[in-house]
Design a protein around this motif. Sequence first.
Motif: not given
Length: 147
Positions: A35, A37, A123, A60-61, A127, A130
Amino acid sequence: MVRPRLLLALLILVFSAGVSSANDRLQVATDSGTYDYTVELALTNGERAVGLMHREWMAPDAGMLFRFDDVRPVSMWMRNTLIPLDMIFIRPDGTVATIHRNAEPLSEKIINSKEPVRFVLELNAGDVDRMGLKPGDEIRHPIIQGQ
């Protein structure tokens, strides 16, 4: 002659230009995937003290990566922080040591790393679940790999 407002606007532009750089991309590697970021860096005592305080929203990122001057137990809190966060405590080699999920906004409760760490990644709350992030997973960023 430069007007005070124009000078202030130029200073803000110059100092904020450093927030987004080639080093602000971070990867979280878990069993379910990798993922990406965009992170702000908190490298000085002043930056670490302010962290994500007073912000009403975070993309969100996005996140914030804290680097401490040495490897040690770290304590964090949510004073003046308005958004719920997941805190990821990271060993010097980039592996996840411990995780604190859904830190309560505005709380002064102390959140401990439970072991010596060099970095903390904050974060948006949720997250960690998720991604399926767990201790031992890897966080990749130039300041971690290049210490």
